[in-house]
Motif scaffolding. Structure first.
Motif, PDB file in Angstrom:
ATOM      1  N   ALA A 168      26.536  -5.303  40.248  1.00 31.91           N
ATOM      2  CA  ALA A 168      27.956  -5.072  40.479  1.00 31.91           C
ATOM      3  C   ALA A 168      28.203  -3.729  41.145  1.00 31.91           C
ATOM      4  CB  ALA A 168      28.724  -5.132  39.163  1.00 31.91           C
ATOM      5  N   HIS A 169      27.262  -2.802  40.975  1.00 29.84           N
ATOM      6  CA  HIS A 169      27.531  -1.442  41.452  1.00 29.84           C
ATOM      7  C   HIS A 169      26.238  -0.690  41.728  1.00 29.84           C
ATOM      8  CE1 HIS A 169      30.443   1.891  41.866  1.00 29.84           C
ATOM      9  NE2 HIS A 169      29.397   2.653  41.570  1.00 29.84           N
ATOM     10  N   LEU A 233      27.289  -0.532  46.849  1.00 33.55           N
ATOM     11  CA  LEU A 233      27.979  -1.709  46.329  1.00 33.55           C
ATOM     12  C   LEU A 233      28.995  -1.286  45.276  1.00 33.55           C
ATOM     13  CD1 LEU A 233      28.111  -4.855  46.106  1.00 33.55           C
ATOM     14  CD2 LEU A 233      26.395  -4.662  44.299  1.00 33.55           C
ATOM     15  N   CYS A 234      30.173  -1.874  45.307  1.00 31.91           N
ATOM     16  CA  CYS A 234      31.184  -1.667  44.267  1.00 31.91           C
ATOM     17  C   CYS A 234      31.998  -2.949  44.099  1.00 31.91           C
ATOM     18  CB  CYS A 234      32.100  -0.501  44.606  1.00 31.91           C
ATOM     19  SG  CYS A 234      33.383  -0.219  43.353  1.00 31.91           S
ATOM     20  N   MET A 235      31.874  -3.548  42.917  1.00 31.28           N
ATOM     21  CA  MET A 235      32.611  -4.784  42.619  1.00 31.28           C
ATOM     22  C   MET A 235      33.607  -4.582  41.481  1.00 31.28           C
ATOM     23  SD  MET A 235      31.753  -7.251  44.693  1.00 31.28           S
ATOM     24  CE  MET A 235      31.980  -8.832  43.876  1.00 31.28           C
ATOM     25  N   GLU A 237      36.701  -4.054  41.477  1.00 26.66           N
ATOM     26  CA  GLU A 237      37.951  -4.803  41.671  1.00 26.66           C
ATOM     27  C   GLU A 237      37.744  -6.315  41.647  1.00 26.66           C
ATOM     28  OE1 GLU A 237      40.787  -3.033  44.648  1.00 26.66           O
ATOM     29  OE2 GLU A 237      38.980  -1.953  45.262  1.00 26.66           O
ATOM     30  N   HIS A 238      36.499  -6.767  41.497  1.00 29.54           N
ATOM     31  CA  HIS A 238      36.218  -8.196  41.661  1.00 29.54           C
ATOM     32  C   HIS A 238      35.489  -8.809  40.469  1.00 29.54           C
ATOM     33  CE1 HIS A 238      37.544  -7.782  45.791  1.00 29.54           C
ATOM     34  NE2 HIS A 238      36.719  -6.761  45.937  1.00 29.54           N
ATOM     35  N   THR A 302      31.095  -0.825  49.561  1.00 34.04           N
ATOM     36  CA  THR A 302      31.066  -2.125  50.208  1.00 34.04           C
ATOM     37  C   THR A 302      30.972  -3.197  49.127  1.00 34.04           C
ATOM     38  OG1 THR A 302      29.747  -3.586  51.658  1.00 34.04           O
ATOM     39  CG2 THR A 302      28.545  -1.935  50.438  1.00 34.04           C
ATOM     40  N   THR A 303      31.320  -4.429  49.458  1.00 36.78           N
ATOM     41  CA  THR A 303      31.105  -5.546  48.532  1.00 36.78           C
ATOM     42  C   THR A 303      29.827  -6.312  48.883  1.00 36.78           C
ATOM     43  OG1 THR A 303      32.577  -6.927  49.869  1.00 36.78           O
ATOM     44  CG2 THR A 303      33.543  -5.830  47.946  1.00 36.78           C
ATOM     45  N   TYR A 306      28.601 -10.477  48.888  1.00 34.40           N
ATOM     46  CA  TYR A 306      29.324 -11.398  48.013  1.00 34.40           C
ATOM     47  C   TYR A 306      30.371 -12.242  48.733  1.00 34.40           C
ATOM     48  CZ  TYR A 306      27.276  -9.584  43.706  1.00 34.40           C
ATOM     49  OH  TYR A 306      26.414  -9.251  42.696  1.00 34.40           O
ATOM     50  N   ASP A 314      29.634  -2.047  56.948  1.00 34.04           N
ATOM     51  CA  ASP A 314      29.015  -1.831  55.641  1.00 34.04           C
ATOM     52  C   ASP A 314      27.901  -0.792  55.679  1.00 34.04           C
ATOM     53  OD1 ASP A 314      30.279  -4.100  53.927  1.00 34.04           O
ATOM     54  OD2 ASP A 314      29.735  -5.030  55.837  1.00 34.04           O
TER      55      ASP A 314
END
Length: 410
Positions: A168-169, A233-235, A237-238, A302-303, A306, A314
């Motif tokens: 996730a991160h 990576l940063c999720m 918010e998701h 960036t995501t 996913y 990115d």
């Protein structure tokens, strides 16, 4: 998982970081021993520390997963066999593995061990998932190159008792699921045996063979370019989208990162996951979680793969430097509620008169001016410039052990 629908899995490069991760809300922590882990540069844990770590995690209601995810060479086999024999009686909750030979050794020496397939194994489809299920693997740590739609299909086609874990991160690797040969080729440090030098973060220019010394920019910027330098990576918010795809464990990358990083990132994801699992349809993302997250050292976000195939947006072609808006200045070791004085271990220079922020497990930060600063003999001092010196600070609000002190950089 403490009754929660999605596990929050945090990294620990040493025993202190492991305890911080558990204190700040991780449901599980992954760590490496001194041998056979893919983060040789992390502090990692001795056998005695592994025993202490697992005991601490279990007291906190959390789990401990041990990485044994190198790709073993012949010379590694007998040492690994002996090492597994030394740790076989420690109640480690699962082993993270990637090499089929290592899987066989663990099953031979620790027959009841739970096995999680490392992302290094490039798990990208449901047929491969079935293969690993037949080898006794309970959880699949998915390749980072999968979309949420692909993950959803894998989830639908595998047995219910198989779990899916996904990052996730954290840092993204330029090479397929981290299976990189660049470090080994360039300076003889094998990324697949825990010694990556991260050459994907270096600055590159082009040299034509017959024109030594004449450097050509790879991009239009004449200063050169970081052509393989991915954003992080940063999720955060998701979380709902990850859960909808069938991911049961959200993993944070960063066994090489600081205590401050672990506390900040785990705290932010803990709030997001708890809110999502508790609010259901009423869930909404709180921008304050992202503000807090960004107080840790980071790159741009960036995501990843996913939602779409990554593009030039990115990557960061200008710099591989981290964004550091805050300094980690200390960690609370004890607190006296009668005097409001905290014993603090310094991590970066702090001075009287500075505005600082304090945060701890399960609560929001507060700000205060640093007005009373004492040395170990209770004598007033103007600043604490020495690494890890012990000081005493008067706190504006009650704090506890392992609370973090930080200050905004000018």
């Amino acid at each position: 998982m403490r009754g929660r629908k999605m596990e929050l899995l945090a990294p620990a490069g040493d025993l202190e970081k492991l305890k911080i991760a558990a204190d700040y809300g991780a449901d599980a922590v992954y760590f490496g021993g001194e041998l056979f882990s893919l983060r040789a540069g992390a502090g990692n844990l001795t056998v005695e520390e592994i025993e202490e770590a697992v005991e601490y995690l279990h007291l906190k209601g959390a789990k401990g997963y041990m990485t044994v995810n190198i790709f073993a060479h012949n010379e590694d086999i007998e040492p690994l066999r002996k090492y597994l024999d030394r740790i076989k009686d420690i109640p480690i909750d699962a082993f993270i593995v990637s090499d089929p030979g290592v899987v066989l050794l663990i099953k031979e020496i620790i027959p009841d061990a739970e096995l999680h397939l490392s992302t290094q194994a490039n798990m990208t489809n449901y047929v491969t998932a079935e293969f690993w299920r037949r080898q006794g693997v309970k959880r699949l740590v998915l390749a980072r190159e999968l979309t949420l739609e692909e993950i959803r299909e894998i989830r639908e086609r595998i047995p219910e008792d198989m779990e899916l874990e996904a990052f996730a991160h954290g840092a993204m690797c330029i090479s397929y699921s981290g299976r990189c040969l660049l470090s080994n080729f360039m300076i003889g440090r094998d990324a697949n045996r825990g010694q990556c030098a991260h050459p994907c973060r270096w600055k590159y220019r082009l040299v034509e063979e017959q024109r030594p010394g004449e450097y050509y920019p790879v991009e239009e910027d004449e200063r050169g370019t970081y052509i393989m330098n991915s954003k992080d990576l940063c999720m955060l918010e998701h979380i709902p989208e990850m859960a909808a795809a069938g991911i049961s464990s959200a993993k944070i990358e960063g066994r090489m990162k600081s205590v401050f990083y672990v506390a900040t990132v785990v705290s932010a994801y803990r709030k997001a996951i708890d809110a999502f699992c508790g609010d259901g349809e009423a869930y909404s993302f709180d921008p304050e979680w992202m503000k807090e997250l960004c107080k840790a050292s980071r790159r741009e976000f960036t995501t990843g793969f996913y939602f779409r195939r990554p593009t030039e947006e990115d990557q960061n072609y200008q710099t591989s430097a981290y964004i550091r808006d805050y300094s980690f200045i200390g960690i609370v070791k004890s607190y006296d509620p009668e005097t409001s004085m905290a014993v603090v271990e310094q991590r970066n220079k702090m001075s009287v008169g500075e505005e600082i922020e304090v945060f701890g497990p399960g609560r929001d930060f507060f700000s205060q001016k640093l007005e009373v600063l004492l040395d170990e003999e209770d004598l007033p001092i103007e600043s604490a410039p020495h690494p890890q010196q012990t000081v005493k600070i008067k706190m504006a609000q009650p704090v506890g052990e392992n609370f973090i002190l930080r200050k905004k950089k000018n």
